[in-house]
Motif scaffolding. Structure first.
Motif, PDB file in Angstrom:
ATOM      1  N   SER A 257      -5.497 -17.125   0.419  1.00 29.61           N
ATOM      2  CA  SER A 257      -6.329 -16.465   1.427  1.00 29.61           C
ATOM      3  C   SER A 257      -5.774 -16.759   2.823  1.00 29.61           C
ATOM      4  CB  SER A 257      -7.766 -16.976   1.325  1.00 29.61           C
ATOM      5  OG  SER A 257      -8.572 -16.388   2.307  1.00 29.61           O
ATOM      6  N   GLY A 258      -5.614 -15.703   3.621  1.00 23.61           N
ATOM      7  CA  GLY A 258      -5.054 -15.866   4.953  1.00 23.61           C
ATOM      8  C   GLY A 258      -3.582 -15.528   5.041  1.00 23.61           C
ATOM      9  N   LEU A 259      -2.933 -15.338   3.899  1.00 23.03           N
ATOM     10  CA  LEU A 259      -1.519 -14.960   3.883  1.00 23.03           C
ATOM     11  C   LEU A 259      -1.425 -13.440   3.952  1.00 23.03           C
ATOM     12  CD1 LEU A 259       1.388 -16.251   3.461  1.00 23.03           C
ATOM     13  CD2 LEU A 259       1.187 -15.428   1.116  1.00 23.03           C
ATOM     14  N   ARG A 260      -0.701 -12.937   4.943  1.00 32.04           N
ATOM     15  CA  ARG A 260      -0.594 -11.481   5.148  1.00 32.04           C
ATOM     16  C   ARG A 260       0.803 -11.025   4.737  1.00 32.04           C
ATOM     17  NH1 ARG A 260      -0.782  -7.382   9.779  1.00 32.04           N
ATOM     18  NH2 ARG A 260      -2.436  -5.964   9.127  1.00 32.04           N
ATOM     19  N   VAL A 261       0.854 -10.087   3.805  1.00 33.08           N
ATOM     20  CA  VAL A 261       2.118  -9.612   3.240  1.00 33.08           C
ATOM     21  C   VAL A 261       2.268  -8.115   3.483  1.00 33.08           C
ATOM     22  CG1 VAL A 261       3.495  -9.386   1.127  1.00 33.08           C
ATOM     23  CG2 VAL A 261       1.981 -11.377   1.430  1.00 33.08           C
ATOM     24  N   ILE A 262       3.398  -7.719   4.034  1.00 38.36           N
ATOM     25  CA  ILE A 262       3.742  -6.313   4.180  1.00 38.36           C
ATOM     26  C   ILE A 262       4.753  -5.977   3.085  1.00 38.36           C
ATOM     27  CG2 ILE A 262       4.655  -4.512   5.684  1.00 38.36           C
ATOM     28  CD1 ILE A 262       2.099  -5.742   6.741  1.00 38.36           C
ATOM     29  N   ASP A 263       4.412  -5.032   2.235  1.00 36.60           N
ATOM     30  CA  ASP A 263       5.234  -4.709   1.059  1.00 36.60           C
ATOM     31  C   ASP A 263       5.809  -3.305   1.204  1.00 36.60           C
ATOM     32  OD1 ASP A 263       6.347  -4.342  -1.422  1.00 36.60           O
ATOM     33  OD2 ASP A 263       4.452  -4.358  -2.526  1.00 36.60           O
ATOM     34  N   LEU A 264       7.133  -3.226   1.336  1.00 34.08           N
ATOM     35  CA  LEU A 264       7.812  -1.937   1.437  1.00 34.08           C
ATOM     36  C   LEU A 264       8.430  -1.510   0.104  1.00 34.08           C
ATOM     37  CD1 LEU A 264       9.815  -2.393   4.797  1.00 34.08           C
ATOM     38  CD2 LEU A 264       7.404  -1.773   4.468  1.00 34.08           C
ATOM     39  N   THR A 265       8.211  -2.284  -0.950  1.00 34.60           N
ATOM     40  CA  THR A 265       8.913  -2.050  -2.211  1.00 34.60           C
ATOM     41  C   THR A 265       8.245  -0.958  -3.050  1.00 34.60           C
ATOM     42  OG1 THR A 265       7.677  -3.755  -3.424  1.00 34.60           O
ATOM     43  CG2 THR A 265       9.676  -4.448  -2.255  1.00 34.60           C
ATOM     44  N   ARG A 266       8.995  -0.491  -4.047  1.00 33.55           N
ATOM     45  CA  ARG A 266       8.524   0.568  -4.938  1.00 33.55           C
ATOM     46  C   ARG A 266       8.874   0.216  -6.371  1.00 33.55           C
ATOM     47  NH1 ARG A 266      11.563   5.160  -1.197  1.00 33.55           N
ATOM     48  NH2 ARG A 266      10.887   4.242   0.777  1.00 33.55           N
ATOM     49  N   ASN A 267       8.403   1.037  -7.281  1.00 39.27           N
ATOM     50  CA  ASN A 267       8.687   0.883  -8.711  1.00 39.27           C
ATOM     51  C   ASN A 267       8.112  -0.413  -9.259  1.00 39.27           C
ATOM     52  OD1 ASN A 267      10.052   3.412  -9.079  1.00 39.27           O
ATOM     53  ND2 ASN A 267      11.792   2.554  -7.982  1.00 39.27           N
ATOM     54  N   LEU A 268       8.944  -1.358  -9.749  1.00 36.28           N
ATOM     55  CA  LEU A 268       8.417  -2.492 -10.525  1.00 36.28           C
ATOM     56  C   LEU A 268       8.619  -3.883  -9.915  1.00 36.28           C
ATOM     57  CD1 LEU A 268       6.967  -3.293 -13.145  1.00 36.28           C
ATOM     58  CD2 LEU A 268       9.173  -3.167 -14.319  1.00 36.28           C
ATOM     59  N   PRO A 269       9.850  -4.311  -9.575  1.00 33.68           N
ATOM     60  CA  PRO A 269      10.051  -5.726  -9.208  1.00 33.68           C
ATOM     61  C   PRO A 269       9.226  -6.181  -8.012  1.00 33.68           C
ATOM     62  CG  PRO A 269      12.148  -4.626  -9.590  1.00 33.68           C
ATOM     63  CD  PRO A 269      11.113  -3.552  -9.571  1.00 33.68           C
ATOM     64  N   GLY A 270       9.331  -5.467  -6.881  1.00 35.76           N
ATOM     65  CA  GLY A 270       8.572  -5.869  -5.693  1.00 35.76           C
ATOM     66  C   GLY A 270       7.079  -5.729  -5.854  1.00 35.76           C
ATOM     67  N   PRO A 271       6.600  -4.576  -6.346  1.00 33.29           N
ATOM     68  CA  PRO A 271       5.150  -4.424  -6.525  1.00 33.29           C
ATOM     69  C   PRO A 271       4.534  -5.464  -7.460  1.00 33.29           C
ATOM     70  CG  PRO A 271       6.175  -2.271  -6.468  1.00 33.29           C
ATOM     71  CD  PRO A 271       7.297  -3.272  -6.462  1.00 33.29           C
ATOM     72  N   PHE A 272       5.251  -5.871  -8.514  1.00 29.87           N
ATOM     73  CA  PHE A 272       4.687  -6.899  -9.391  1.00 29.87           C
ATOM     74  C   PHE A 272       4.636  -8.251  -8.672  1.00 29.87           C
ATOM     75  CE2 PHE A 272       4.886 -10.071 -12.880  1.00 29.87           C
ATOM     76  CZ  PHE A 272       3.727  -9.721 -13.534  1.00 29.87           C
ATOM     77  N   ALA A 273       5.656  -8.524  -7.843  1.00 29.99           N
ATOM     78  CA  ALA A 273       5.651  -9.767  -7.075  1.00 29.99           C
ATOM     79  C   ALA A 273       4.451  -9.812  -6.134  1.00 29.99           C
ATOM     80  CB  ALA A 273       6.952  -9.909  -6.286  1.00 29.99           C
ATOM     81  N   THR A 274       4.215  -8.722  -5.399  1.00 28.37           N
ATOM     82  CA  THR A 274       3.093  -8.721  -4.456  1.00 28.37           C
ATOM     83  C   THR A 274       1.754  -8.604  -5.171  1.00 28.37           C
ATOM     84  OG1 THR A 274       3.437  -6.348  -4.071  1.00 28.37           O
ATOM     85  CG2 THR A 274       4.427  -7.885  -2.504  1.00 28.37           C
ATOM     86  N   ARG A 275       1.760  -8.054  -6.390  1.00 29.44           N
ATOM     87  CA  ARG A 275       0.518  -8.054  -7.169  1.00 29.44           C
ATOM     88  C   ARG A 275       0.120  -9.487  -7.507  1.00 29.44           C
ATOM     89  NH1 ARG A 275      -3.243  -5.454 -10.904  1.00 29.44           N
ATOM     90  NH2 ARG A 275      -4.669  -7.204 -11.046  1.00 29.44           N
ATOM     91  N   MET A 276       1.099 -10.313  -7.859  1.00 29.20           N
ATOM     92  CA  MET A 276       0.801 -11.721  -8.144  1.00 29.20           C
ATOM     93  C   MET A 276       0.304 -12.426  -6.886  1.00 29.20           C
ATOM     94  SD  MET A 276       3.622 -13.047 -10.927  1.00 29.20           S
ATOM     95  CE  MET A 276       5.101 -12.360 -10.183  1.00 29.20           C
ATOM     96  N   LEU A 277       0.922 -12.139  -5.752  1.00 34.06           N
ATOM     97  CA  LEU A 277       0.468 -12.750  -4.503  1.00 34.06           C
ATOM     98  C   LEU A 277      -0.952 -12.297  -4.159  1.00 34.06           C
ATOM     99  CD1 LEU A 277       3.718 -12.421  -2.331  1.00 34.06           C
ATOM    100  CD2 LEU A 277       2.885 -14.452  -3.543  1.00 34.06           C
TER     101      LEU A 277
END
Length: 342
Positions: A9-29
């Protein structure tokens, strides 16, 4: 998919990724409590065409749209980055710089920013600008060669290990380590994640066991010749009468003893690698054939029932549909890969 937790909580993430690797990483975050803003081009993430996939990867994120070719929109992105902790991107090397978003320029507006780039082969090197997908990263890392059938043919996994293990998981670990440093030092960094090299790092066992067994075999182990891919009768997949598979994972002798008791073969108890049975020896191969012949006499349901209450590391190989209905996964709390308690 994954249960929520307020740890980030309090961590702000900007995600520019698409498809699978990046979105799954930010989903975990996001599932760990981070605020994730998913930034898509006007045409959207290609995964949107696969509705359930997009939903599973992007639930819990705020989706915004920007035109990466429009300077006004890039200026808006820079503004968002002034108070972000993490930027995750998955473009080919050089693309971020071409948009005026190189890490050197971004850290000038936010010194604490952690930028993570996920690519197939890394930001530098002969292969850095080459295109690829999970299958290619698996192939080039040597990981795919470890997934051969009993007949020696390479098999195509339906789990995207390069994207998810080499990419998403490695990115999450490095991002959290970099954020930890930034919180203490006030200085962020650029995390360069290569999915191919991430897969290489995961091959701890095959690299060690291959070196160990190669002198005995006169060559590197192939299909069913390495320690954990079929050389051991006590750690193998066996086909049942109805064409299903039984996973016998009795790697320790105490579990093998319990397995032999259920199988009704007390004479096999001392035939174990921890009792001197050498992998790939004629005796080991003969025992593997004997176990296979015995398992083939009954359907999977019978073996599942016989081993149900036995602590022997023997389980049925479930289909995805069967796993979804199994008590292990039918409760909301038990679906989570982690349980976090205060």
């Amino acid at each position: 998919m994954i249960g929520g937790s307020p740890l980030l909580s309090g961590l702000r993430v900007i995600d520019l990724t698409r498809n699978l690797p990046g979105p799954f990483a930010t989903r975990m975050l996001a599932d760990l409590g981070a605020e994730v803003i998913k930034v898509e081009p006007p045409e959207g993430d290609p995964a949107r065409a696969l509705g359930p996939l997009f939903k599973s990867l992007n639930d819990g994120k705020e989706c915004r749209t920007l035109d990466f070719k429009a300077e006004a929109d890039l200026a808006q992105l820079r503004d968002w980055l002034t108070n972000a902790d993490v930027l995750l991107e998955g473009f080919r090397p050089g693309i971020m710089a071409s948009m005026g978003l190189a890490f050197e320029s971004l850290k000038a507006i936010n010194p604490r920013l952690v930028m993570c780039s996920i690519t197939g082969y890394g930001q530098q090197g002969l292969w850095s600008h080459r295109a690829g997908h999970d299958l290619n990263y698996m192939a080039m890392s040597g990981a795919l060669d470890q997934m051969r059938s009993a007949q020696g043919e390479a098999t195509l996994s339906n789990i995207q290990w390069g994207d998810l293990a080499g990419g998403s998981s490695m990115a999450c670990i490095a991002i959290l380590a970099a954020v930890f440093k930034a919180r203490h030092s006030g200085t962020g960094c650029h995390v360069d994640v290569s999915m191919t090299h991430g897969l290489w790092a995961h091959q701890v066992m095959p690299q060690a066991t291959s070196a160990m067994l190669a002198p005995m075999l006169g060559k590197p182990p192939g299909a069913r010749e390495d320690l954990l891919n079929g050389a051991l009768p006590c750690y193998n997949l066996y086909t049942t009468q109805d064409g299903r598979s039984l996973a016998i994972g009795s790697l320790e002798h105490k579990f093998w003893k319990a397995t032999c008791e259920v199988l009704g073969r007390p004479a096999w108890v001392m035939q174990h690698w921890q009792r001197g049975l050498m992998p790939n020896s004629p005796e080991s191969k003969h025992l593997r054939d004997q176990v296979a012949a015995l398992v083939a006499t009954q359907p999977l349901s019978q073996w599942t029932e016989r081993f149900a209450d036995v602590d022997a590391c023997v389980t049925p190989v479930l289909t995805l549909a069967e796993a979804q209905q199994h008590p292990l996964f039918t409760g909301e709390q038990t679906r989570q890969p982690w349980t976090i308690k205060p």
